[in-house]
Write a protein that holds these residues in place. Sequence first.
Motif, PDB file in Angstrom:
ATOM      1  N   TRP A  78       7.861 -29.440  23.692  1.00  0.00           N
ATOM      2  CA  TRP A  78       6.667 -30.023  23.361  1.00  0.00           C
ATOM      3  C   TRP A  78       5.905 -30.443  24.583  1.00  0.00           C
ATOM      4  O   TRP A  78       4.401 -30.798  24.716  1.00  0.00           O
ATOM      5  N   SER A  79       6.445 -30.582  25.780  1.00  0.00           N
ATOM      6  CA  SER A  79       5.793 -30.877  26.986  1.00  0.00           C
ATOM      7  C   SER A  79       5.273 -29.761  27.833  1.00  0.00           C
ATOM      8  O   SER A  79       5.028 -29.713  29.160  1.00  0.00           O
ATOM      9  N   GLY A  80       5.403 -28.660  27.338  1.00  0.00           N
ATOM     10  CA  GLY A  80       4.956 -27.383  28.039  1.00  0.00           C
ATOM     11  C   GLY A  80       5.924 -26.815  29.015  1.00  0.00           C
ATOM     12  O   GLY A  80       5.256 -25.932  29.939  1.00  0.00           O
ATOM     13  N   ARG A  81       7.496 -27.060  28.724  1.00  0.00           N
ATOM     14  CA  ARG A  81       8.318 -26.513  29.756  1.00  0.00           C
ATOM     15  C   ARG A  81       9.231 -25.637  29.025  1.00  0.00           C
ATOM     16  O   ARG A  81      10.389 -25.982  29.053  1.00  0.00           O
ATOM     17  N   PRO A  82       8.736 -24.355  28.597  1.00  0.00           N
ATOM     18  CA  PRO A  82       9.814 -23.665  27.803  1.00  0.00           C
ATOM     19  C   PRO A  82      10.942 -23.154  28.537  1.00  0.00           C
ATOM     20  O   PRO A  82      12.044 -22.909  28.083  1.00  0.00           O
ATOM     21  N   GLU A  83      10.849 -22.920  29.890  1.00  0.00           N
ATOM     22  CA  GLU A  83      11.822 -22.307  30.410  1.00  0.00           C
ATOM     23  C   GLU A  83      13.016 -23.383  30.620  1.00  0.00           C
ATOM     24  O   GLU A  83      14.127 -23.022  30.425  1.00  0.00           O
ATOM     25  N   LYS A  84      12.774 -24.637  30.928  1.00  0.00           N
ATOM     26  CA  LYS A  84      14.009 -25.732  30.640  1.00  0.00           C
ATOM     27  C   LYS A  84      14.266 -25.868  29.386  1.00  0.00           C
ATOM     28  O   LYS A  84      15.757 -26.005  29.030  1.00  0.00           O
ATOM     29  N   ALA A  85      13.536 -25.587  28.087  1.00  0.00           N
ATOM     30  CA  ALA A  85      13.749 -25.746  27.086  1.00  0.00           C
ATOM     31  C   ALA A  85      14.859 -24.739  26.612  1.00  0.00           C
ATOM     32  O   ALA A  85      15.884 -24.786  25.989  1.00  0.00           O
ATOM     33  N   LEU A  86      14.784 -23.413  27.217  1.00  0.00           N
ATOM     34  CA  LEU A  86      15.737 -22.506  26.892  1.00  0.00           C
ATOM     35  C   LEU A  86      17.188 -22.860  27.330  1.00  0.00           C
ATOM     36  O   LEU A  86      18.100 -22.576  26.826  1.00  0.00           O
ATOM     37  N   GLU A  87      17.189 -23.507  28.518  1.00  0.00           N
ATOM     38  CA  GLU A  87      18.543 -23.927  29.037  1.00  0.00           C
ATOM     39  C   GLU A  87      19.482 -24.909  28.140  1.00  0.00           C
ATOM     40  O   GLU A  87      20.411 -24.698  27.853  1.00  0.00           O
ATOM     41  N   SER A  88      18.381 -25.885  27.563  1.00  0.00           N
ATOM     42  CA  SER A  88      19.113 -26.752  26.713  1.00  0.00           C
ATOM     43  C   SER A  88      19.405 -26.324  25.391  1.00  0.00           C
ATOM     44  O   SER A  88      20.594 -26.463  24.968  1.00  0.00           O
ATOM     45  N   TYR A  89      18.728 -25.251  24.903  1.00  0.00           N
ATOM     46  CA  TYR A  89      18.968 -24.824  23.540  1.00  0.00           C
ATOM     47  C   TYR A  89      20.065 -23.579  23.642  1.00  0.00           C
ATOM     48  O   TYR A  89      20.932 -23.651  22.797  1.00  0.00           O
ATOM     49  N   ALA A  90      20.289 -23.208  24.963  1.00  0.00           N
ATOM     50  CA  ALA A  90      21.395 -22.263  24.981  1.00  0.00           C
ATOM     51  C   ALA A  90      22.790 -23.141  25.232  1.00  0.00           C
ATOM     52  O   ALA A  90      23.858 -22.468  24.608  1.00  0.00           O
ATOM     53  N   MET A 142      27.429 -25.010  19.158  1.00  0.00           N
ATOM     54  CA  MET A 142      27.327 -24.963  17.784  1.00  0.00           C
ATOM     55  C   MET A 142      26.849 -23.590  17.635  1.00  0.00           C
ATOM     56  O   MET A 142      26.012 -23.120  16.916  1.00  0.00           O
ATOM     57  N   PRO A 143      27.867 -22.373  17.929  1.00  0.00           N
ATOM     58  CA  PRO A 143      27.312 -20.922  17.755  1.00  0.00           C
ATOM     59  C   PRO A 143      27.109 -20.698  16.379  1.00  0.00           C
ATOM     60  O   PRO A 143      26.383 -19.772  15.997  1.00  0.00           O
ATOM     61  N   LYS A 144      27.573 -21.303  15.123  1.00  0.00           N
ATOM     62  CA  LYS A 144      27.546 -20.892  13.866  1.00  0.00           C
ATOM     63  C   LYS A 144      26.190 -21.509  13.047  1.00  0.00           C
ATOM     64  O   LYS A 144      26.432 -21.900  11.984  1.00  0.00           O
ATOM     65  N   ASP A 145      25.494 -22.576  13.768  1.00  0.00           N
ATOM     66  CA  ASP A 145      24.552 -23.524  13.441  1.00  0.00           C
ATOM     67  C   ASP A 145      23.400 -22.689  13.385  1.00  0.00           C
ATOM     68  O   ASP A 145      22.768 -22.317  14.717  1.00  0.00           O
ATOM     69  N   SER A 146      22.423 -22.208  12.745  1.00  0.00           N
ATOM     70  CA  SER A 146      21.354 -21.569  12.638  1.00  0.00           C
ATOM     71  C   SER A 146      19.905 -22.435  13.456  1.00  0.00           C
ATOM     72  O   SER A 146      18.946 -21.853  14.334  1.00  0.00           O
ATOM     73  N   ALA A 147      20.033 -23.832  13.574  1.00  0.00           N
ATOM     74  CA  ALA A 147      18.992 -24.535  14.112  1.00  0.00           C
ATOM     75  C   ALA A 147      18.826 -24.273  15.562  1.00  0.00           C
ATOM     76  O   ALA A 147      17.845 -24.151  15.961  1.00  0.00           O
ATOM     77  N   GLY A 148      19.738 -23.932  16.192  1.00  0.00           N
ATOM     78  CA  GLY A 148      19.720 -23.594  17.979  1.00  0.00           C
ATOM     79  C   GLY A 148      19.223 -22.495  17.999  1.00  0.00           C
ATOM     80  O   GLY A 148      18.200 -22.157  19.048  1.00  0.00           O
ATOM     81  N   TYR A 149      19.317 -21.520  17.068  1.00  0.00           N
ATOM     82  CA  TYR A 149      18.569 -20.082  17.243  1.00  0.00           C
ATOM     83  C   TYR A 149      17.118 -20.187  16.919  1.00  0.00           C
ATOM     84  O   TYR A 149      16.286 -19.677  17.751  1.00  0.00           O
ATOM     85  N   VAL A 150      16.735 -20.912  16.201  1.00  0.00           N
ATOM     86  CA  VAL A 150      15.553 -21.206  15.681  1.00  0.00           C
ATOM     87  C   VAL A 150      14.575 -21.850  16.883  1.00  0.00           C
ATOM     88  O   VAL A 150      13.704 -21.330  17.076  1.00  0.00           O
ATOM     89  N   SER A 151      15.342 -22.855  17.615  1.00  0.00           N
ATOM     90  CA  SER A 151      14.587 -23.639  18.471  1.00  0.00           C
ATOM     91  C   SER A 151      14.594 -22.835  19.459  1.00  0.00           C
ATOM     92  O   SER A 151      13.425 -22.828  20.354  1.00  0.00           O
ATOM     93  N   ARG A 152      15.441 -21.978  19.897  1.00  0.00           N
ATOM     94  CA  ARG A 152      15.543 -21.046  21.193  1.00  0.00           C
ATOM     95  C   ARG A 152      14.289 -20.120  20.914  1.00  0.00           C
ATOM     96  O   ARG A 152      13.582 -19.774  21.751  1.00  0.00           O
ATOM     97  N   ALA A 153      14.185 -19.567  19.817  1.00  0.00           N
ATOM     98  CA  ALA A 153      13.322 -18.689  19.275  1.00  0.00           C
ATOM     99  C   ALA A 153      11.757 -19.243  19.425  1.00  0.00           C
ATOM    100  O   ALA A 153      10.847 -18.389  20.169  1.00  0.00           O
ATOM    101  N   LYS A 154      11.484 -20.435  19.418  1.00  0.00           N
ATOM    102  CA  LYS A 154      10.180 -20.911  19.702  1.00  0.00           C
ATOM    103  C   LYS A 154       9.927 -21.134  21.016  1.00  0.00           C
ATOM    104  O   LYS A 154       8.869 -20.644  21.526  1.00  0.00           O
ATOM    105  N   LEU A 201      15.867 -14.905  15.818  1.00  0.00           N
ATOM    106  CA  LEU A 201      15.503 -15.481  14.414  1.00  0.00           C
ATOM    107  C   LEU A 201      16.205 -14.490  13.325  1.00  0.00           C
ATOM    108  O   LEU A 201      16.488 -14.940  12.401  1.00  0.00           O
ATOM    109  N   ALA A 202      16.563 -13.267  13.857  1.00  0.00           N
ATOM    110  CA  ALA A 202      17.523 -12.419  12.956  1.00  0.00           C
ATOM    111  C   ALA A 202      18.747 -13.103  12.894  1.00  0.00           C
ATOM    112  O   ALA A 202      19.349 -13.117  11.760  1.00  0.00           O
ATOM    113  N   ARG A 203      19.260 -13.646  13.921  1.00  0.00           N
ATOM    114  CA  ARG A 203      20.831 -14.264  13.692  1.00  0.00           C
ATOM    115  C   ARG A 203      20.486 -15.621  13.092  1.00  0.00           C
ATOM    116  O   ARG A 203      21.415 -15.976  11.979  1.00  0.00           O
ATOM    117  N   ALA A 204      19.479 -16.488  13.135  1.00  0.00           N
ATOM    118  CA  ALA A 204      19.288 -17.403  12.376  1.00  0.00           C
ATOM    119  C   ALA A 204      19.134 -17.265  10.872  1.00  0.00           C
ATOM    120  O   ALA A 204      19.826 -17.900  10.028  1.00  0.00           O
TER     121      ALA A 204
END
Length: 362
Positions: free
Chosen positions: A72-84, A90-102, A117-120
């Motif tokens: 939300w603060s315009g730092r998608p590179e760091k967001a990728l690290e957190s979502y990873a 939680m590899p079986k939870d779709s929410a993490g994949y949707v967030s990382r897709a964003k 998104l395909a995995r989600a």
Amino acid sequence: MRRPIHFIAAAVLAVLFASSARTEDLDSRLAQGRKHAWSGDFRKAEEEILYVTRQNSKYADAWSALGDVYLWSGRPEKALESYAIVIGLMPKDSAGYVSRAKAFRDLRKFSQARTDLARARQLGGNQEEIYKILRDLDRIPSSEPWESSFMVDYQSFSSEREEWLAYTAALKREHPLGSTRLEASQAKRFSMRDKSLALDNYLNLWKRAYANVRYQGAFEANFLPKHDSLVEIFQGAGTGWEISGSYRFLDFPADRADQYAVFLARYVSRYYIRAKSSYVPDNAGGGHSQQLFFRVYGNSVDNLIEFSGGFGKENARAHSFYGVKIQKFVFQRLGVALSANYEDVERTPSRRGFTAQILYRW
């Protein structure tokens, strides 16, 4: 000496109470961090949530919230690290994949976003949210609200025929409904000249669907059509598939032409393949063609190389055509595109040419 049983019980209760109090404190800090993020105070939000992740590095909700703060603060590179980290916990939870897709979407890494998104979808993720992101990926919007460009198109012939030359300046604006592009062109063919204006719109429709509506009008119509209208409807399907159909009307001073076309496209990782079949009725001279596009994206959808080729018949004469295009954004906002083409029509001098374009976004 054996300790009394009540003393041991009291010690256990004290440990459990301390652990519960610590958990409640982390939950409270996380809730406070989320509130700061929702109100737009991303610095305080980051401080609160980072404290939580340091105290409990396996707290997936905290890592997810931290990713949201960065996104939300315009730092998608760091967001990728957190979502990873969320996906790792939680590899079986779709929410993490949707967030990382964003985050991949904001970085213009559309092929990676499609994979997530395909995995989600396989994990039963929220279909409405997934479709909303897919619509953004299908239309490939510009990275900035405004885009301006200038293009030079040069065409020469195998005979003594005089070359063709055209200049086009364009201004494009992204908006909630899609995008609108205004073009002004000046063209020279042989000893004649023409000027035209065009309005090119991409508009979001229903789920995973959008339309291209374009109109071009020539001032004098010496060789360009007086009116040139196009409508094409795109529909996403499955994982990476896209189908579309178009109708184009060309109104020349001495004649008119109707063109119909259908398309089938597929995204596979960094690759995009699109097949086109077009048809012109006999009352407009008659003709048909088959064309194939093959595009390879670089580290983002803004950098690409595209090959195209096709064959068909036009006014009962066989013709074939080939092309290649390279586009590269040398800086975040400044890009260049170069392309070359070749066309051979039976009993007509062959044509070859190139175009050069510069793009600037802001």
